[in-house]
Design an enzyme around this catalytic site. Structure first.
Site, PDB file in Angstrom:
ATOM      1  N   HIS A 204     -38.197  -9.213  -2.720  1.00  0.00           N
ATOM      2  CA  HIS A 204     -38.246  -8.998  -1.268  1.00  0.00           C
ATOM      3  C   HIS A 204     -37.364 -10.013  -0.556  1.00  0.00           C
ATOM      4  O   HIS A 204     -36.653  -9.698   0.378  1.00  0.00           O
ATOM      5  CB  HIS A 204     -39.667  -9.230  -0.740  1.00  0.00           C
ATOM      6  CG  HIS A 204     -40.650  -8.230  -1.198  1.00  0.00           C
ATOM      7  ND1 HIS A 204     -40.435  -6.886  -1.072  1.00  0.00           N
ATOM      8  CD2 HIS A 204     -41.862  -8.371  -1.763  1.00  0.00           C
ATOM      9  CE1 HIS A 204     -41.482  -6.247  -1.549  1.00  0.00           C
ATOM     10  NE2 HIS A 204     -42.356  -7.129  -1.985  1.00  0.00           N
ATOM     11  N   GLU A 446     -21.270   4.781 -20.017  1.00  0.00           N
ATOM     12  CA  GLU A 446     -21.888   3.456 -20.114  1.00  0.00           C
ATOM     13  C   GLU A 446     -22.287   3.123 -21.547  1.00  0.00           C
ATOM     14  O   GLU A 446     -22.672   1.997 -21.840  1.00  0.00           O
ATOM     15  CB  GLU A 446     -23.065   3.331 -19.147  1.00  0.00           C
ATOM     16  CG  GLU A 446     -24.111   4.435 -19.268  1.00  0.00           C
ATOM     17  CD  GLU A 446     -25.180   4.366 -18.184  1.00  0.00           C
ATOM     18  OE1 GLU A 446     -25.246   3.371 -17.453  1.00  0.00           O
ATOM     19  OE2 GLU A 446     -25.973   5.322 -18.090  1.00  0.00           O
ATOM     20  N   ASP A 470     -24.095  -1.368 -17.769  1.00  0.00           N
ATOM     21  CA  ASP A 470     -24.563  -1.054 -19.121  1.00  0.00           C
ATOM     22  C   ASP A 470     -23.427  -1.052 -20.128  1.00  0.00           C
ATOM     23  O   ASP A 470     -23.624  -1.440 -21.280  1.00  0.00           O
ATOM     24  CB  ASP A 470     -25.277   0.307 -19.138  1.00  0.00           C
ATOM     25  CG  ASP A 470     -26.711   0.168 -18.685  1.00  0.00           C
ATOM     26  OD1 ASP A 470     -27.385  -0.759 -19.170  1.00  0.00           O
ATOM     27  OD2 ASP A 470     -27.149   0.949 -17.834  1.00  0.00           O
ATOM     28  N   CYS A 517     -18.746   2.946 -10.964  1.00  0.00           N
ATOM     29  CA  CYS A 517     -19.869   2.754 -10.040  1.00  0.00           C
ATOM     30  C   CYS A 517     -20.772   1.584 -10.430  1.00  0.00           C
ATOM     31  O   CYS A 517     -21.762   1.324  -9.778  1.00  0.00           O
ATOM     32  CB  CYS A 517     -20.694   4.035  -9.914  1.00  0.00           C
ATOM     33  SG  CYS A 517     -21.536   4.485 -11.443  1.00  0.00           S
TER      34      CYS A 517
HETATM   35  C1  PEP Z   1     -24.421   0.789 -14.739  1.00  0.00           C
HETATM   36  O1  PEP Z   1     -24.998   0.740 -15.814  1.00  0.00           O
HETATM   37  O2  PEP Z   1     -23.332   0.215 -14.505  1.00  0.00           O
HETATM   38  C2  PEP Z   1     -25.001   1.549 -13.619  1.00  0.00           C
HETATM   39  C3  PEP Z   1     -24.303   1.820 -12.535  1.00  0.00           C
HETATM   40  O3  PEP Z   1     -26.273   1.962 -13.721  1.00  0.00           O
HETATM   41  P1  PEP Z   1     -27.582   1.012 -13.655  1.00  0.00           P
HETATM   42  O4  PEP Z   1     -27.133  -0.349 -13.176  1.00  0.00           O
HETATM   43  O5  PEP Z   1     -28.497   1.704 -12.712  1.00  0.00           O
HETATM   44  O6  PEP Z   1     -28.046   1.037 -15.070  1.00  0.00           O
HETATM   45 MG    MG Z   2     -26.605   2.093 -16.281  1.00  0.00          MG
END
Ligand code: PEP
Ligand code: MG
Length: 588
Positions: A204, A446, A470, A517
């Protein structure tokens, strides 16, 4: 940027401590040591004939606490802060939790405990249970339990507390932890910085510090013992350092640094509303990562080309019941309408690993990140998966929704998922329910194996997005959550760029969309290299948008390509970082 370890350093005048900078900025000021009063609870019993009266006293106490929570919630809602109001709605659910209340009543009836003792025993038991969870988000709910417990004692004993909503001068708050009710009513104009001993990136305190733009350094080990009330400190929540008792030269140095940082932030913010075009005219798409369709999240729509990642799992985490098809449909439709023709990439449920939900049984495994996670768990629970796909296909009629699968490791995974999507379409058609049949289907890249065969995979999907968080974890074999191995989590490892370059080339050659992303997509140093590797679409949290747009506006594609070429040839992560930093020093 790649996390680094900085050891605590001693010098005669000044002590330096290390923390996790969760909200960037630099502050200099006097410490306000925040120690909320928690009354000592000693074991106290009641007489047998006082049981009914004591149970009633407990429920009266609980009602008073509920009234307070309601009033805070109403204040926050009417001041336009629905996200913070939700914290107190969640606390109310805990306060009324059937198991907890039954536990308290039983301790009063069977063990003849006083209300405060029964509360203490029960709340401690539940806090212990929550703190053992592997899920960081569940562990962080312990703060809500403590908050509630303190509220109950404060009402019961009628005691005053230190009040962060009416401070008489500007201060640096130093606390063991800040409870949600502390942060929600904080007087933001008087708080120069926040420093706590506990709390992670998703706590938080971190969320609120970021939204108020208060510099915050969390996880500073035993800082309450090491620092005195009123002492002057420097909080550098850019590099993650706290300096106590600074001498005049330090104060001068950091005074300048603070002004420079403020100027830098002001300057960078100007880029928020600009078009992301390179000096030589290449348009790079800047998309948004979101976790809900709340107004605060959708506000980023004004400055971005779409949603590159909607982490739908957060919707599944907000309560014990799984979201229904109708609930999901409404949320997805809202996002679709908000973005209109611009794409909104909905990632299907990515649970397991570090994220858990109450409504779905996830097996306890030795290596959860390598186990039943993401798509694998959806295959295990086809009805949950199908419900989500139905909601997405139906909501897609209202805008431009894309469907993205997480944790894809093989072509088998993709084909299996596609068969399920087809089944869902047939079901909807049979039921005569309207849906959009041509929703683009893509994957997260990933798992390294899928990146390596990107040239094969590209024929099976409409698009891909690279999840660097990941990808780095699996490529370098480093648990992304284990603080002991942080220094091995090298997201600037040359192997990362080589692999990402390979995947980008395969998708570009096929004329299909590929984006980044993961967190690196919002880091200017990495983004410059990605652009050089052929990535034309980056997705990130709103707070990273201005910096990335600034990068783009000051970059040429040829420079990005040179950067990428050199990075691919670097031998270590340190070399990569040093090289990019040097090359971009005129921009940042
Ligand atoms: C990632 O693995 O880079 C990703 C965008 O997904 P998360 O961080 O939600 O695993
Ligand atoms: Mg991920």
């Amino acid at each position: 940027m790649r996390p680094r370890h900085i050891s605590n350093e001693r010098n005669v005048h000044c002590m330096q401590y290390k923390g996790n900078p969760v909200s960037k900025g630099i502050a200099i000021g006097d410490v306000y040591l925040y120690k909320p009063v928690t009354p000592e609870i000693s074991e106290k019993t009641i007489n047998n004939d006082a049981v009914e009266e004591t149970v009633k006293q407990y429920y009266d106490l609980r009602d008073k606490a509920q009234t307070e929570l309601l009033s805070i919630r109403n204040d926050l809602e009417s001041s336009g802060e629905p996200d913070k109001a939700k914290i107190f709605a969640a606390q109310e659910t805990m306060l009324l939790d059937v198991a907890m209340n039954a536990g308290i009543e039983e301790l009063i009836r069977e063990d003849l405990l006083s209300p405060e003792c029964a509360v203490q025993k029960t709340y401690s038991k539940f806090a212990r249970l929550l703190s053992k969870s592997k899920d960081e988000q569940i562990r962080e709910r312990v703060a809500d339990l403590k908050d509630l417990e303190t509220r109950l004692y404060r009402i019961w004993f009628d005691v005053n507390v230190q009040d962060l909503s009416s401070l008489d001068k500007d201060v640096v708050i130093v606390a063991h932890d800040l409870l949600p009710s502390d942060t929600a009513r904080i007087d933001r104009s008087k708080i120069l910085a926040i420093v706590t001993e506990t709390g992670g990136d998703t706590s938080h305190t971190a969320i609120i510090a970021r939204s108020y733009e208060i510099p915050a350094l969390l996880g500073v080990d035993k800082i309450m013992e090491k620092i005195a009330d009123g002492e002057t400190v420097i909080v550098d929540a850019v590099t993650g350092e706290l300096h106590s008792s600074p001498d005049s030269s330090m104060l001068e140095k950091y005074g300048k640094k603070r002004e420079e940082y403020k100027e830098y932030s002001r300057e960078v913010k100007k880029y928020l509303g600009t078009e992301p075009v390179t000096i030589d005219g290449v348009r790079i798409e800047v998309h948004l990562n979101i976790g809900s369709a709340d107004p605060t999240e959708l506000a980023g729509s004004l400055y971005t080309d779409g949603v590159g990642l909607f982490r739908t799992e957060f919707m599944y985490m907000s309560g014990p019941a799984l979201p229904t098809e109708e609930e999901q449909f409404r949320v997805y439709r809202k996002a679709a309408i908000e973005f209109g023709e611009r794409p909104v990439i909905l990632r299907t449920l990515d649970i397991g690993g570090d994220k858990h939900i109450e409504g779905l049984k996830i097996p306890i495994e030795d290596n959860p990140f390598l186990g039943m996670r993401g798509l694998r768990l959806c295959f295990e629970n086809p009805s949950v998966f199908k419900t989500q796909i139905r909601a997405v296909l139906r909501a897609a009629k209202y805008g431009n929704l894309w469907l993205m699968l997480p944790m894809v490791g093989s072509l088998d995974d993709i084909r299996k998922a596609k068969a399920i999507v087809k089944e869902v379409k047939n079901e909807l058609s049979r039921e005569g329910i309207e849906y959009k049949p041509d929703v683009p289907l893509g994957i997260m890249i990933e798992i390294p194996a899928i990146a390596v065969i990107a040239d094969i995979v590209v024929g099976e999907v409409d698009f891909a997005s690279i999840g660097t968080n990941d990808l780095c974890q699996y490529l370098t074999a480093v648990d992304r959550l284990n603080p002991k191995v942080t220094e091995y989590y090298q997201s600037y490892h040359p192997a990362m760029f080589r692999l990402i370059g390979q995947a980008a080339s395969a998708f570009n050659a096929a004329g299909k969309s590929i984006s980044v992303c993961g967190e690196m997509g919002g880091e200017p140093m990495a983004a410059a290299v990605f652009i050089g590797l052929g990535i034309k679409k980056l997705s990130m949290g709103l707070s990273s948008v201005p910096e990335i747009k600034k990068l783009i506006a000051n970059l040429t594609l040829s420079k990005a390509k040179t950067l990428a070429g050199r990075v691919i040839g670097c031998t270590t992560a340190d070399d990569v970082e040093l090289y990019i930093k040097e090359e971009l020093k005129e921009i940042f």
